[in-house]
Design an enzyme around this catalytic site. Structure first.
Site, PDB file in Angstrom:
ATOM      1  N   GLU A 249       0.685  -1.227   0.038  1.00 29.88           N
ATOM      2  CA  GLU A 249       0.041  -0.209   0.132  1.00 29.88           C
ATOM      3  C   GLU A 249       1.014   1.225  -0.149  1.00 29.88           C
ATOM      4  O   GLU A 249       1.418   1.671   0.978  1.00 29.88           O
ATOM      5  CB  GLU A 249      -0.901   0.010   1.478  1.00 29.88           C
ATOM      6  CG  GLU A 249      -1.773  -1.142   1.316  1.00 29.88           C
ATOM      7  CD  GLU A 249      -2.952  -1.054   0.445  1.00 29.88           C
ATOM      8  OE1 GLU A 249      -3.317  -0.027  -0.021  1.00 29.88           O
ATOM      9  OE2 GLU A 249      -3.916  -2.061   0.255  1.00 29.88           O
ATOM     10  N   CYS A 283      -2.372   8.956   2.691  1.00 33.19           N
ATOM     11  CA  CYS A 283      -2.003   8.481   1.277  1.00 33.19           C
ATOM     12  C   CYS A 283      -3.104   8.751   0.303  1.00 33.19           C
ATOM     13  O   CYS A 283      -3.109   8.909  -0.922  1.00 33.19           O
ATOM     14  CB  CYS A 283      -1.731   7.084   1.343  1.00 33.19           C
ATOM     15  SG  CYS A 283      -2.938   6.147   1.913  1.00 33.19           S
TER      16      CYS A 283
END
Ligand code: NAP
Length: 475
Positions: A249, A283
């Site tokens: 990720e 993010c």
């Protein structure tokens, strides 16, 4: 530590020694305490114990595992306030956001406790009369994780929950800035009845050593990483040698698009939530705003008003919505990106100043062009660059013009456009008329250089299971 009622959550704190790791409050620079540092040998020993513990854990039923995980979920929620305070103290995010993260982090324990019961195999129609064909799904073994500081609890539970539900053991190295949240979650797992050595936290300032050890160890079957694309590349390279399963990720560069038919007030609300949550350090934060010519002025004006009302300060204070950046390096990067943008012709519409300590004013930039460096890089700070556009085709091109493909957002009321644009965006996740999209029930993850694999949802469990084919012959 101030106002923590469940002191056992801080049982990880140790006396200061030459090698212990200080944990610092980014809001004021004060040292909160020290955690132990683990050297290579100590981590190898913990991996061996996790390997042994996994063998028994894999033999328990999904229901037995679920019962423990449900208790663990409940303990996180019962200790929500303490966990939130610990998180704000070591990470800086406003207390309301920390409470939200505790609930979000806990939701994975509840979800995967149940989902673990549905790790179904298959019975496959046979092509040969004397055979029967079936599959079963089994835990991969010992799973290891390396996690970042921006979501100190959720990035651990989003991995640990499916791993443990699947029957794996789990070894995690949290970010050096936020070990207390990690240890607190592990302590609650212990209180919930999770057997020893199944959830292991290791702390060290030598991340490179841990990365190499996890990747090279034949006793670890899976690496799950959340962090920068750069470190993700290193871990993938290192994992090649042992052909390890990886989930990555990684970084993002989310476009946030406001079409001419958008509900502007809704778009402003979404923009604030998506851009300025965690002071822009997520993010999935909107990184660049494309606003249609016809609504640019209205959006810019309303967005500027909303941003100028955000209160900056210590996350423990009432009403604060922008806490400090995580460290000096993050502040310097934000300053550099802002200066570059101004040098390239951008105008500061709101904010723009680095404040004392690690604080930075929430900032809006206008007169930004798609080619400016601030649009190309992941900002990871509270700056919102606004870019004009006039047609959908060129907008799609600009939105997809990045190595990243994590989250994207757009605002429109036209149902045809909604499907057209959602399908055309090269991203793992699309928020339509919504700026906060993370939930335990949906698959979170990216395409392109934003990563491999999904977390949450049924897909999240697949990451920790192997499929075994069994052929019954001679029937
Ligand atoms: P980072 O520098 O990649 O650090 C993340 C973790 O990796 C930390 O635990 C760090 O340890 C460790 N690490 C650093 N160098 C390493 C190496 N060579 N080998 C092994 N481990 C290493 O990322 P960050 O700056 O802390 O976090 C921000 C990044 O994470 C952003 O790019 C953001 O987009 C991404 N992120 C992605 C997601 C997602 O779900 N896609 C979620 C959150 C954040 P130390 O703490 O000891 O340095």
């Amino acid at each position: 530590m101030e106002n923590i009622s469940n002191m056992s959550l801080l049982s990880c704190l140790v006396e200061q020694t030459a090698s212990s790791i200080p944990v610092v409050n980014p809001a004021n620079g004060q040292t909160l305490g020290f955690v132990a540092t683990h050297d290579k040998l100590a981590i190898e020993n913990k991996i061996q114990k996790a390997k042994t513990a996994q063998k028994s854990w894999a033999k328990t039923t999904a229901k037995q595992r679920a019962d423990i995980m449900q208790r663990w979920y409940q303990l996180l929620m019962d200790n929500q306030e303490d966990l939130a305070r610990i998180m704000t103290l070591e990470q800086g995010k406003p207390l309301a956001e920390s409470r939200g993260e505790v609930a979000y982090g806990a939701s994975f324990l509840q979800w995967f406790a149940e989902e673990g019961k549905r790790a179904y195999g298959e019975t496959i129609p046979t092509p040969l009369a004397d055979r029967r064909i079936m599959t079963i799904r089994q835990p991969v073994g010992v799973a290891a994780a390396i996690t970042p500081w921006n979501f100190p609890i959720a990035m651990i539970t989003r991995k640990a929950a499916p791993a443990l539900a699947a029957g794996c053991s789990f070894v995690v190295k949290p970010a050096v800035q936020t070990p207390l949240s990690a240890y607190a979650v592990a302590e609650l797992a212990r209180q919930a009845g999770l057997p020893d050595d199944l959830l292991v936290v290791v702390t060290t300032e030598d991340a490179v050593m841990v990365g190499e050890l996890f990747c090279q160890s034949p006793d670890i079957q899976k690496i799950s990483f959340t962090g920068s694309t750069n470190v993700g590349r290193i871990l993938m390279r290192q994992s090649a040698e042992t052909v390890k399963r990886v989930s990555m990720e990684l970084g993002g560069n989310a476009p946030f698009v406001v079409f001419d038919d958008a509900d502007i007030d809704l778009a402003v609300k979404g923009a604030i939530a998506s851009k300025f949550r965690n002071a822009g350090q997520t993010c999935v934060c909107a990184n660049r705003f494309y606003v249609h010519d016809a609504v640019y002025d209205e959006f810019a004006e309303k967005f500027a008003k909303a941003v100028s009302e955000l209160k900056i300060g210590d996350g423990l204070e009432d009403g604060v919505s922008i806490g400090p950046l995580i460290d000096d390096k993050a502040k310097e990067k934000t300053q550099r990106l802002l200066q570059d943008a101004v040098n390239e012709g951008a105008t500061i519409a709101v904010g723009g100043k680095a404040l004392e300590g690690q604080f930075f004013e929430p900032t809006i930039l206008t007169n930004v062009s798609h080619t400016n460096s601030i649009v190309q890089e992941e900002i990871f700070g509270p700056i919102a660059p606004l870019i004009r556009f006039s047609d959908e085709a060129s907008l799609i091109e600009m939105a997809n013009d990045t190595i990243y493909g994590l989250a994207s957002y757009f605002y429109s009321k036209d149902i045809n456009r909604i499907f057209r644009v959602a399908e055309a965006l090269d991203y793992g996740m699309v928020g339509v008329n919504e700026g906060v999209i993370s939930t335990e029930v949906a698959p979170f993850g990216g395409v392109k250089q934003s990563g491999i694999g999904r977390e949450g949802a049924s897909q999240g469990l697949d990451e920790y299971l192997n499929t075994k084919y069994i052929c019954l012959g001679g029937m």
